[in-house]
Design a protein around this motif. Structure first.
Motif, short mmCIF file in Angstrom:
data_model
loop_
_atom_site.label_atom_id
_atom_site.label_comp_id
_atom_site.label_asym_id
_atom_site.label_seq_id
_atom_site.Cartn_x
_atom_site.Cartn_y
_atom_site.Cartn_z
N UNK A 94 17.91 4.55 -1.32
CA UNK A 94 18.56 5.55 -2.16
C UNK A 94 18.86 6.82 -1.36
N UNK A 95 17.87 7.28 -0.61
CA UNK A 95 18.05 8.53 0.14
C UNK A 95 18.99 8.36 1.32
N UNK A 96 19.04 7.15 1.90
CA UNK A 96 20.02 6.90 2.94
C UNK A 96 21.43 7.01 2.39
N UNK A 97 21.65 6.40 1.23
CA UNK A 97 22.97 6.45 0.61
C UNK A 97 23.35 7.88 0.25
N UNK A 116 22.52 5.67 -6.97
CA UNK A 116 22.18 4.53 -7.82
C UNK A 116 23.41 3.72 -8.19
N UNK A 117 24.52 4.40 -8.48
CA UNK A 117 25.76 3.71 -8.81
C UNK A 117 26.26 2.86 -7.63
N UNK A 118 26.16 3.43 -6.44
CA UNK A 118 26.65 2.73 -5.26
C UNK A 118 25.77 1.55 -4.89
N UNK A 119 24.46 1.70 -5.05
CA UNK A 119 23.56 0.57 -4.80
C UNK A 119 23.83 -0.55 -5.81
N UNK A 146 27.34 1.42 1.36
CA UNK A 146 27.22 2.34 0.21
C UNK A 146 27.19 3.79 0.68
N UNK A 147 26.48 4.05 1.79
CA UNK A 147 26.41 5.42 2.31
C UNK A 147 27.79 5.91 2.73
N UNK A 148 28.59 5.02 3.36
CA UNK A 148 29.93 5.41 3.79
C UNK A 148 30.83 5.73 2.60
N UNK A 149 30.57 5.06 1.47
CA UNK A 149 31.40 5.27 0.27
C UNK A 149 30.95 6.45 -0.58
#
Length: 358
Positions: A94-97, A116-119, A146-149
């Protein structure tokens, strides 16, 4: 959340190595374009020029018509996914994203909700509290995606993101990446040296060689109608068959076929033929012999011996039972235009066949 990207006369030199040599390419909004080519062809350098990690020696990178060549990387509104994942080992998924959102000082509740949405989007809602070492390679790459988005970039850049994964995970994740790209409609540039990857998921495939663009088009066009002999060789497998040019046609294996494109000046040429364009029929008096058969799922690849060399042929799996090693066969080519190149003595011997061998 989407943009046009243009490479305009891009040139980048490292010492004596020319990585990009006047690259011109336009990627339309929402397109998924694969940069394909051998190691050292310039595809990753081109991607890094869009990201802002490399600055070209000349030429320009434009996004929606705006020259961003000298814009710092953190101001470019592009998200990048690396081959090596590059997750922070001390942060959970979560924190990485949410890391980029934290840098932008987005409130805690907002960034946690967005992460949370991206995961959820990448299929990892239950893995939010896991650290990178607790995730598989495919899961780590999903977190990186997910992080890139998370920052809602206009352009998504993927630098061989699947190369470190095993075959089954690669197929699954590349389909997932394509699904996300279509759902989001985001302009995406995907660097790969894997032709199957490029052909299976891209809207257009751009084949690079020595820093220049050889061909860019839909996957079927690049495969079926390669613009140059290099593209024909790099994308898929090719047989080299000796041929003789007469006007706008060429005689090969006793057949007269039209030439695809301009006829070369030389009379003796290499005719480039895909294995699936080689038709094989069992015949006791056949002048070719099956040497080996390799199972490839829906098809079987045959290695055939003819008078002047060897040739590869792909046949449907259900026909393979009657085409075992030692079987005598006749060989014909599918009647359609063929690509030819000037004859070279260095053409691969296992796939080179004399024109009169039928």
């Amino acid at each position: 959340m989407t943009a046009q990207v243009e490479f305009r006369g891009l040139r980048r030199v490292f010492g004596k190595t020319v990585a990009l040599d006047g690259l011109d390419l336009t990627i339309e909004p929402g397109q998924f374009v694969a940069l394909l080519g051998p190691s050292g062809c310039g595809k990753t350098t081109a991607l890094r020029c869009v990201a802002g990690f490399e600055r070209p020696d000349s030429g320009a990178v434009l996004v929606d018509g705006e020259d961003i060549t000298n814009v710092p990387a953190n101001k470019r509104d592009a998200g990048m996914v690396f081959q090596s994942y590059s997750l922070f080992p001390n942060l959970n998924a979560r924190d990485n994203v949410a890391f980029g959102l934290r840098v932008r000082k987005v409130p805690v509740a907002t960034r946690r909700a967005k992460a949370g949405e991206l995961l959820e989007l990448v299929g990892l809602p239950a893995h939010a509290d896991r650290f990178p070492h607790e995730l598989s390679g495919g899961q780590q790459q999903r977190v990186a995606l997910a992080r890139a988005l998370a920052l809602e970039p206009r352009v998504l850049l993927l630098d061989e993101p699947l190369s470190a994964l095993d075959a089954k995970v690669r197929v699954s994740l590349r389909e997932e990446i394509r699904r996300l790209q279509l759902d989001l409609g985001i302009t995406t540039i995907f660097v790969t040296h894997d032709q199957e990857e490029a052909l299976s998921i891209a809207d257009r495939v751009a084949v690079l060689r020595d820093g220049r663009l050889e061909q860019c088009g839909p996957p079927a066009e690049v495969y079926d109608r390669p613009a140059t002999p290099f593209v024909a060789e790099f994308v898929g497998t090719m047989n080299h068959l000796a041929g003789h040019v007469s006007g706008d046609k060429v005689t090969v294996l006793g057949q007269l076929l039209p030439i695809d494109g301009a006829a070369p000046g030389a009379a003796q040429v290499d005719v480039l033929i895909r294995p699936e364009a080689v038709q094989v029929t069992p015949a006791d008096d056949g002048r070719a012999e099956v040497l080996a058969a390799s199972f490839r799922g829906a098809s079987v690849r045959l290695r055939l011996a003819l008078a002047g060399g060897e040739v590869l042929a792909d046949v449907p799996g259900h026909e393979a039972a009657r085409l075992g090693p030692g079987t005598r066969v006749t060989v014909r080519l599918v009647e359609r235009p063929v690509l030819v190149a000037e004859r070279t003595v260095t053409a691969p011997a296992p796939q080179s066949v004399d024109a009169d061998a039928v």
